[in-house]
Design a protein around this motif. Sequence first.
Motif, PDB file in Angstrom:
ATOM      1  N   LEU A  10     -43.707   0.525  43.839  1.00 61.54           N
ATOM      2  CA  LEU A  10     -43.218   1.769  44.432  1.00 61.54           C
ATOM      3  C   LEU A  10     -43.629   1.850  45.889  1.00 61.54           C
ATOM      4  O   LEU A  10     -44.592   1.223  46.309  1.00 61.54           O
ATOM      5  N   ILE A  11     -42.873   2.651  46.628  1.00 58.58           N
ATOM      6  CA  ILE A  11     -43.274   2.869  48.012  1.00 58.58           C
ATOM      7  C   ILE A  11     -44.186   4.086  48.044  1.00 58.58           C
ATOM      8  O   ILE A  11     -43.817   5.145  47.547  1.00 58.58           O
ATOM      9  N   GLY A  12     -45.368   3.893  48.616  1.00 54.19           N
ATOM     10  CA  GLY A  12     -46.345   4.977  48.637  1.00 54.19           C
ATOM     11  C   GLY A  12     -45.863   6.174  49.435  1.00 54.19           C
ATOM     12  O   GLY A  12     -45.460   6.015  50.583  1.00 54.19           O
ATOM     13  N   GLY A  13     -45.906   7.346  48.819  1.00 53.56           N
ATOM     14  CA  GLY A  13     -45.633   8.593  49.524  1.00 53.56           C
ATOM     15  C   GLY A  13     -44.195   8.807  49.970  1.00 53.56           C
ATOM     16  O   GLY A  13     -43.933   9.688  50.771  1.00 53.56           O
ATOM     17  N   VAL A  14     -43.282   8.010  49.493  1.00 50.19           N
ATOM     18  CA  VAL A  14     -41.875   8.189  49.891  1.00 50.19           C
ATOM     19  C   VAL A  14     -41.058   8.574  48.663  1.00 50.19           C
ATOM     20  O   VAL A  14     -41.060   7.871  47.656  1.00 50.19           O
ATOM     21  N   SER A  15     -40.374   9.706  48.762  1.00 49.94           N
ATOM     22  CA  SER A  15     -39.576  10.163  47.626  1.00 49.94           C
ATOM     23  C   SER A  15     -38.241   9.420  47.582  1.00 49.94           C
ATOM     24  O   SER A  15     -37.851   8.762  48.551  1.00 49.94           O
ATOM     25  N   LEU A  16     -37.536   9.590  46.466  1.00 47.37           N
ATOM     26  CA  LEU A  16     -36.225   8.950  46.317  1.00 47.37           C
ATOM     27  C   LEU A  16     -35.271   9.424  47.413  1.00 47.37           C
ATOM     28  O   LEU A  16     -34.585   8.627  48.055  1.00 47.37           O
ATOM     29  N   SER A  17     -35.257  10.737  47.654  1.00 48.42           N
ATOM     30  CA  SER A  17     -34.319  11.252  48.664  1.00 48.42           C
ATOM     31  C   SER A  17     -34.659  10.719  50.052  1.00 48.42           C
ATOM     32  O   SER A  17     -33.761  10.382  50.835  1.00 48.42           O
TER      33      SER A  17
END
Lengths: 212, 242
Positions: free
Chosen positions: B11-18
């Motif tokens: 996952l990308i840390g601290g980045v939401s899907l939007s």
Amino acid sequence: MEKLLNEISEIPGVIGSCIFDKNQGMLCRKFDVNLPRDLTDNIGINFIRLLQMASMNKLDIKSAQFRFDRYWLIGIPLQKGIILLAICDLHANCSLVAATAAMLMADMLNELDEPFDRPQEGTSRERVSFRQQEVLPNDSEDIQLYFAEIENALAAAIGPVAKMVMSDYVYKWIQDAPPSVSRLPELLNILAEEIEDPTLIAEFKSQLKHLF
Amino acid sequence: MRQKGIPGSGLIGGVSLSSFLQMLEQERKSCTLVVSSGGRQGSFYFDDGILVDAQFGNEVGQDAAYKILLWDNPALSVTHSEDRMRRIHLPLAHILLDSAKQKDEKDPESNESPEPESASESFLDDSAEPEHNDPARRRFIQAISSIAGIKHYFLLNRQGKMITQSSRKLKIGDFIAYCIVSGIQMRKVLDVKGPSRIQLVLENDETILIVPGAGMIIGLLIDEFTSVNEISDKLGNIITSR
């Protein structure tokens, strides 16, 4: 050969089948009804041309099926310039006819004394995983498992693009030499260079140290 | 494009899907974003930064996009781009805003997708697809675009000239026309009527279905998981209801 064509003709709804060669014309045929030879020749050459046209458009055809008001015409390429033709009534299961022909294809080609040499396209990167399976040696299952493990470790280092990066480099790795477990360190070192961050490189290598 | 991830998760840390979707748009990426959550998997398809399609199971386009956007704790993975039919015509920002509104309005636990009230309106927007000026044709394209198993459509006039196609890469209009010509030649030899349908199964198990209609020739590229008979039946219903 007639025995093989009989197997196709026994499928319910199949009126008859034949093998057509672009250069030699009809090689053999098995029809319940008396179809003029020039009729089957004419249809055969139409299918051959259709396949040539498909090839020019970079389309690899496994089977071509035409539905008319009374018949289904099915053409299955056996080899360049040679096709199996089947004429069926409208109730025939065309996919079964095609599947049966595909199953018998090797035997048919053997009987025709031709080497089995179906074209295998596959230069696109979307087919990498398929080609990996095609060329992997006896330890392929092991390698596939290692790929999954490596991809997970790479994802921890570079995030969601890991799958794409991995696919690119595995493709190159397979192109360089036959894939084997002993060559995995070579792949791992190339992937490690993509990570850039020294700490994450160390973590990546540490996680996969049993493969080095 | 390379992002440092959360070790062990991908996952990308601290980045939401939007946020990630917006990043792909801003960086004009052509790729597929695969989203996983709670055993479900869906995909967003980008072409040069434009969100062109989404898929979750049998749902495609905006319906699928709205559903995926409601998932909690999604895991993201980027793969190669696909040549997808453009089923989404709304700007990404609009979709994200709609989704956020729906999320606020609905029960947070609910997984119902918002009504895609603007989907048909956006499809009928001539500025988005200027070649679809014929209302009947637009309705037809809208109907076939909603069928998940259809990867691409190719519409030719009776003279074999391409009217419109959804694929940006495949140039098979002449080949489709040739198939019709070939069928007509075989018809003469066999002294039958037709062909009413031509099916070409490709090596990758996709199928090109060609149906010569009264007003135009319809070519459809059908994915390897979908029954051609099923699509043919649906197509028949669409044609008769035009």
